[in-house]
Write a protein that holds these residues in place. Structure first.
Motif, PDB file in Angstrom:
ATOM      1  N   ALA A 104     -11.235 -13.361  28.782  1.00 31.49           N
ATOM      2  CA  ALA A 104     -11.371 -14.252  29.935  1.00 31.49           C
ATOM      3  C   ALA A 104     -10.277 -15.307  30.028  1.00 31.49           C
ATOM      4  O   ALA A 104     -10.187 -15.998  31.048  1.00 31.49           O
ATOM      5  CB  ALA A 104     -12.740 -14.953  29.884  1.00 31.49           C
ATOM      6  N   ASP A 140     -20.610 -11.317  28.148  1.00 29.97           N
ATOM      7  CA  ASP A 140     -20.518 -10.372  29.253  1.00 29.97           C
ATOM      8  C   ASP A 140     -19.579 -10.940  30.306  1.00 29.97           C
ATOM      9  O   ASP A 140     -18.908 -11.948  30.070  1.00 29.97           O
ATOM     10  CB  ASP A 140     -21.902 -10.038  29.837  1.00 29.97           C
ATOM     11  N   ASP A 141     -19.548 -10.334  31.466  1.00 29.58           N
ATOM     12  CA  ASP A 141     -18.592 -10.767  32.491  1.00 29.58           C
ATOM     13  C   ASP A 141     -18.865 -12.173  32.994  1.00 29.58           C
ATOM     14  O   ASP A 141     -17.963 -12.836  33.511  1.00 29.58           O
ATOM     15  CB  ASP A 141     -18.611  -9.797  33.673  1.00 29.58           C
ATOM     16  N   ASP A 142     -20.090 -12.625  32.869  1.00 34.71           N
ATOM     17  CA  ASP A 142     -20.467 -13.898  33.481  1.00 34.71           C
ATOM     18  C   ASP A 142     -20.789 -15.002  32.486  1.00 34.71           C
ATOM     19  O   ASP A 142     -20.685 -16.180  32.829  1.00 34.71           O
ATOM     20  CB  ASP A 142     -21.696 -13.703  34.393  1.00 34.71           C
ATOM     21  N   ALA A 143     -21.217 -14.662  31.269  1.00 38.66           N
ATOM     22  CA  ALA A 143     -21.757 -15.704  30.395  1.00 38.66           C
ATOM     23  C   ALA A 143     -21.491 -15.411  28.920  1.00 38.66           C
ATOM     24  O   ALA A 143     -21.294 -14.259  28.517  1.00 38.66           O
ATOM     25  CB  ALA A 143     -23.260 -15.858  30.631  1.00 38.66           C
ATOM     26  N   SER A 163     -21.588 -20.167  31.398  1.00 31.02           N
ATOM     27  CA  SER A 163     -20.609 -19.326  32.057  1.00 31.02           C
ATOM     28  C   SER A 163     -19.354 -19.273  31.188  1.00 31.02           C
ATOM     29  O   SER A 163     -19.086 -20.181  30.402  1.00 31.02           O
ATOM     30  CB  SER A 163     -20.272 -19.868  33.443  1.00 31.02           C
ATOM     31  N   VAL A 164     -18.580 -18.209  31.317  1.00 34.49           N
ATOM     32  CA  VAL A 164     -17.389 -18.057  30.484  1.00 34.49           C
ATOM     33  C   VAL A 164     -16.431 -19.219  30.703  1.00 34.49           C
ATOM     34  O   VAL A 164     -15.884 -19.782  29.745  1.00 34.49           O
ATOM     35  CB  VAL A 164     -16.692 -16.713  30.788  1.00 34.49           C
ATOM     36  N   ASP A 165     -16.234 -19.617  31.958  1.00 34.25           N
ATOM     37  CA  ASP A 165     -15.342 -20.749  32.239  1.00 34.25           C
ATOM     38  C   ASP A 165     -15.847 -22.026  31.599  1.00 34.25           C
ATOM     39  O   ASP A 165     -15.067 -22.808  31.045  1.00 34.25           O
ATOM     40  CB  ASP A 165     -15.198 -20.952  33.746  1.00 34.25           C
TER      41      ASP A 165
END
Length: 411
Positions: free
Chosen positions: A15, A276-279, A303-305
């Protein structure tokens, strides 16, 4: 930690590029360097050595570590090397553990002025302990200790605090002779908190007058002296948290604590459960209702961000020392202290197997076993830093075609 669990490096590799693109211009050089180092740690990007099994001929690469102090994969070895130097300086007396925490209004200022405020935190905490202990009505001796800065809590929120390990002994202010302390700490925490609060606020006022502080965003108004004075006045009315824990059970316990906590970062790979893609989901300790309660653990998802943002929020300024010795254990005074205390300097760091720092990583052996058959393997090829994918593939193919190991080469 299970092999399929992600680590901080996996999150940055997956990410990180998108995060950097979204926040281009908002990340400073320190944050960018941290992301680069962790993402490339123990990958062909940093180069390394190709090993070949002496029995089956299987070839495998062992890649170099980044060595960045924010990298969870590198801190286990760093902590052990540090403890090898410090173990001989542990005194054979009880050690108290005192924690100084900045309240939220001051912590907000520290977030934008890390170097200046953290230096004030170290200086005033040491001054608090030395001044109160030297009071003849308290302990009446000059003391010292080791201070370690942490800036996070279990949720990776901004929570700057200082862990101080203080030996229960010092030099008498009148006779200059070594003086052992009593079983109880030399001062109530309210006395320490009151002195600490006053000195921090005084130092912050001086720093503001010298224009050493910067203010942006939601606290930009604090650049005005009157607004800043109001914040200090409000902070003066708060109860500042200074916590004194029971003494450690002997020098060995002090060494174990130091080896685990001195090189910690905001989160270790061992606490991360999934990506995962979101978290990102990770394990965290729940707050206890009162001191002494057994801690319980739960999970938290960000969230990843937000996970990357919180991780980078705890970066330290370049060249900043987050572990410092003060008083009678400062570098200039340590030799005299060790001479004055019988049995000092005879302790060794623990050599327990596994992870001592909570990172989930241990030192890699110089000659690792073959991952295919477990037999010894030997270095046969050095791969330079930042090779291309083609160069790595070509080097590995050459090794596979050789059969048994041959003299070491470089590519």
């Amino acid at each position: 930690m299970a092999d399929n669990r992600p680590g901080v490096a996996d999150i940055f590799r997956q990410a990180g590029p998108a995060f950097r693109a979204r926040f281009e211009g908002a990340l400073d050089a320190v944050a960018l360097k941290i992301m680069d180092c962790i993402a490339s740690c123990r990958t062909p990007a940093l180069g390394g050595t190709v090993y070949q099994c002496s029995d089956c001929g299987h070839a495998h690469g062992v890649w170099k570590s980044c060595g960045n102090r924010h990298c969870p994969s590198c801190q286990g070895a760093a902590a052990r090397k540090w403890m090898e130097k410090q173990a001989a300086c542990i005194l054979p007396v009880p050690y108290f553990h005192i924690v100084f925490t900045l309240p939220r209004p001051i912590a907000r200022i520290a977030l934008q002025n890390r170097g200046t405020v953290f230096n004030i935190l170290f200086r005033t905490a040491a001054e608090t302990l030395k001044t109160i202990s030297a009071d003849p009505r308290r302990f009446g001796a000059g003391i010292g200790g080791t201070a370690v800065l942490h800036t996070w809590n279990q949720k990776m929120d901004w929570h700057p605090h200082l862990h101080c390990l203080v030996p229960n002994g010092g030099f008498d202010v009148g006779t200059e002779q070594w003086k052992a302390g009593s079983d109880s700490f030399f001062a109530p925490v309210k006395v320490l908190a009151s002195f600490f609060r006053r000195r921090v606020l005084e130092e912050l006022a001086k720093a503001h007058a010298r224009q050493e502080l910067e203010f942006h965003g939601s606290i930009a108004h604090l650049a005005c002296p009157r607004a800043f004075a109001r914040v200090l006045k409000q902070a003066r009315k708060l109860n500042w948290n200074v916590h004194a824990r029971p003494p450690f059970n002997g020098p060995a316990a002090v060494i174990r604590y130091l080896s685990r906590y001195t090189h910690r970062i905001a989160i270790s790979d061992a606490r991360i459960l999934s990506l995962d893609d979101d978290a990102v989901t990770f394990r965290c300790r729940r707050p206890t209702a009162k001191a002494g309660d057994k801690p319980s653990y739960g999970t938290m998802a960000l969230s990843v961000d937000e996970f990357i943002r919180r991780f980078l929020m705890h970066r330290l300024p370049a060249g900043f020392h987050r572990i410092r010795h003060f008083g009678i254990l400062a570098n200039a005074c340590r030799a005299r202290t060790l001479e004055a205390v019988p049995e000092a300097g005879r302790h060794q760091p623990p050599h327990a197997a596994g992870d001592e720092t909570g990172t989930g990583e241990t030192d890699r052996p110089e000659a690792p076993a073959c991952p295919n058959c477990g037999k010894p393997s030997w270095p046969v090829l050095t791969i330079r830093r930042k090779p291309t994918d083609r160069e790595v593939a070509r080097a590995m193919e050459i090794i596979r075609k050789r059969g048994h190991p041959r003299p070491h080469e470089t590519t």
